[in-house]
Design an enzyme around this catalytic site. Structure first.
Site, PDB file in Angstrom:
ATOM      1  N   GLY A  67      -3.462   1.026  -8.530  1.00  0.00           N
ATOM      2  CA  GLY A  67      -2.894   2.368  -8.447  1.00  0.00           C
ATOM      3  C   GLY A  67      -3.798   3.330  -7.682  1.00  0.00           C
ATOM      4  CG  ASP A  72      -3.710  -4.742  -7.794  1.00  0.00           C
ATOM      5  OD1 ASP A  72      -3.202  -5.492  -8.628  1.00  0.00           O
ATOM      6  OD2 ASP A  72      -4.915  -4.809  -7.466  1.00  0.00           O
ATOM      7  CG  ASP A 125      -2.296  -8.504   4.618  1.00  0.00           C
ATOM      8  OD1 ASP A 125      -2.038  -7.706   3.698  1.00  0.00           O
ATOM      9  OD2 ASP A 125      -3.400  -8.545   5.205  1.00  0.00           O
ATOM     10  NE  ARG A 185       0.383  -7.377   7.803  1.00  0.00           N
ATOM     11  CZ  ARG A 185      -0.177  -6.623   6.858  1.00  0.00           C
ATOM     12  NH1 ARG A 185       0.488  -6.349   5.758  1.00  0.00           N
ATOM     13  NH2 ARG A 185      -1.404  -6.157   7.000  1.00  0.00           N
ATOM     14  N   GLY A 213       2.066  -3.132   4.993  1.00  0.00           N
ATOM     15  CA  GLY A 213       2.767  -4.103   4.149  1.00  0.00           C
ATOM     16  C   GLY A 213       4.178  -3.721   3.775  1.00  0.00           C
ATOM     17  CD  GLU A 263       1.523   1.185  -1.244  1.00  0.00           C
ATOM     18  OE1 GLU A 263       1.834   0.151  -0.611  1.00  0.00           O
ATOM     19  OE2 GLU A 263       0.358   1.593  -1.322  1.00  0.00           O
ATOM     20  CG  ASP A 264       2.496  -3.506   0.194  1.00  0.00           C
ATOM     21  OD1 ASP A 264       1.984  -2.613  -0.532  1.00  0.00           O
ATOM     22  OD2 ASP A 264       1.831  -4.159   1.017  1.00  0.00           O
TER      23      ASP A 264
HETATM   24  P1  IMP Z   1      -4.155  -0.702  -5.245  1.00  0.00           P
HETATM   25  O1  IMP Z   1      -4.772   0.478  -4.546  1.00  0.00           O
HETATM   26  O2  IMP Z   1      -5.152  -1.507  -6.029  1.00  0.00           O
HETATM   27  O3  IMP Z   1      -2.945  -0.330  -6.083  1.00  0.00           O
HETATM   28  O4  IMP Z   1      -3.718  -1.713  -4.137  1.00  0.00           O
HETATM   29  C1  IMP Z   1      -2.682  -1.478  -3.345  1.00  0.00           C
HETATM   30  C2  IMP Z   1      -2.800  -2.207  -2.028  1.00  0.00           C
HETATM   31  O5  IMP Z   1      -3.589  -3.412  -2.089  1.00  0.00           O
HETATM   32  C3  IMP Z   1      -1.423  -2.654  -1.658  1.00  0.00           C
HETATM   33  O6  IMP Z   1      -0.746  -1.642  -0.938  1.00  0.00           O
HETATM   34  C4  IMP Z   1      -1.685  -3.881  -0.834  1.00  0.00           C
HETATM   35  O7  IMP Z   1      -1.878  -3.512   0.506  1.00  0.00           O
HETATM   36  C5  IMP Z   1      -2.961  -4.461  -1.397  1.00  0.00           C
HETATM   37  N1  IMP Z   1      -2.662  -5.565  -2.352  1.00  0.00           N
HETATM   38  C6  IMP Z   1      -2.832  -5.543  -3.691  1.00  0.00           C
HETATM   39  N2  IMP Z   1      -2.478  -6.716  -4.241  1.00  0.00           N
HETATM   40  C7  IMP Z   1      -2.056  -7.497  -3.221  1.00  0.00           C
HETATM   41  C8  IMP Z   1      -1.536  -8.850  -3.166  1.00  0.00           C
HETATM   42  O8  IMP Z   1      -1.375  -9.582  -4.157  1.00  0.00           O
HETATM   43  N3  IMP Z   1      -1.213  -9.306  -1.915  1.00  0.00           N
HETATM   44  C9  IMP Z   1      -1.347  -8.562  -0.788  1.00  0.00           C
HETATM   45  N4  IMP Z   1      -1.817  -7.295  -0.807  1.00  0.00           N
HETATM   46  C10 IMP Z   1      -2.182  -6.773  -2.012  1.00  0.00           C
HETATM   47 MG    MG Z   2      -0.248  -1.664   0.937  1.00  0.00          MG
END
Ligand code: IMP
Ligand code: MG
Length: 193
Positions: free
Chosen positions: A106, A104, A160, A166, A48, A100-101
């Site tokens: 973390g 969320d 995505d 994307r 992403g 990172e993109d």
């Molecule tokens: P985390 O581990 O919960 O912080 O999630 C991080 C990963 O979840 C990101 O790097 C994204 O790949 C994916 N992600 C979380 N939220 C979204 C969203 O709203 N759209 C697309 N991908 C997301």
């Molecule tokens: Mg990601």
């Protein structure tokens, strides 16, 4: 008004048009260039972050190397991630920024920062285009942040939904529940425009 009930289901809402993304990336590029010298390593999380990384890299006025890592998506509820692809660079003694993109919960960035820290870089920081700070489970220090976002699911500019969207040039918010029901017509329109 909609022509038929449900016609607006899954209607995307533009959160950050291309111009705003460009401005944010330029700002981040200045912040990073001001804070670091030549020889920085940008460690980007596939897939992403790729469009963001490409623009960020070109906004830097210092010499930076690029490398990639990938993690397996964690099974919902388990919070466990696994390294699918590792960096090719030895980061010991290097100044490193994880790119990172979106951060969320973390869980992903937290795991990766822990993993990279064990390799004894000279410094380690995180840069994310989007920060969904309200959903954080793992406290994650983010030194460089493009935008803070709310709870809505977002796609575009690398982000995505099931590997699609994307290629949108803007970041758009969509109703994830509607997408999961297959209401993708409005988003598909946006892509093929
Ligand atoms: P985390 O581990 O919960 O912080 O999630 C991080 C990963 O979840 C990101 O790097 C994204 O790949 C994916 N992600 C979380 N939220 C979204 C969203 O709203 N759209 C697309 N991908 C997301
Ligand atoms: Mg990601």
């Amino acid at each position: 008004m909609s022509e038929r009930p449900g016609a607006d289901e899954g209607a995307p809402r533009v959160l950050f048009p291309a111009g705003e993304l460009r401005a944010a990336v330029a700002r981040l590029g200045r912040e990073i260039s001001d804070a670091y010298g030549d020889g920085l390593v940008l460690a980007a999380v596939l897939k992403g972050s790729v469009p963001f990384l490409a623009d960020l890299l070109r906004s830097l006025t210092i010499a930076a190397e690029v490398d990639f890592l990938a993690i397996s998506p964690y099974a919902p509820g388990t919070g466990r991630v696994r390294l699918l692809k590792d960096l090719g660079t030895d980061i010991a003694g290097r100044h490193v920024i994880l790119v990172e993109d979106i951060v969320d919960t973390g869980l992903t960035a937290g795991y990766l920062l822990g993993e990279l820290e064990r390799r004894r870089p000279a410094s380690l920081a995180a840069c994310t285009l989007l920060d969904r700070a309200g959903r954080r489970i793992v406290p994650t220090p983010l030194r460089f942040v493009g935008f803070t976002v709310g709870d809505e699911y977002v796609v575009g500019y690398g982000l995505d939904f099931q590997e699609r969207y994307r290629n949108l040039e803007a970041v758009v918010a969509i109703d994830e529940a509607a997408l999961r029901r297959g209401a993708t017509a409005r988003l598909d329109e946006l892509v093929s425009r």
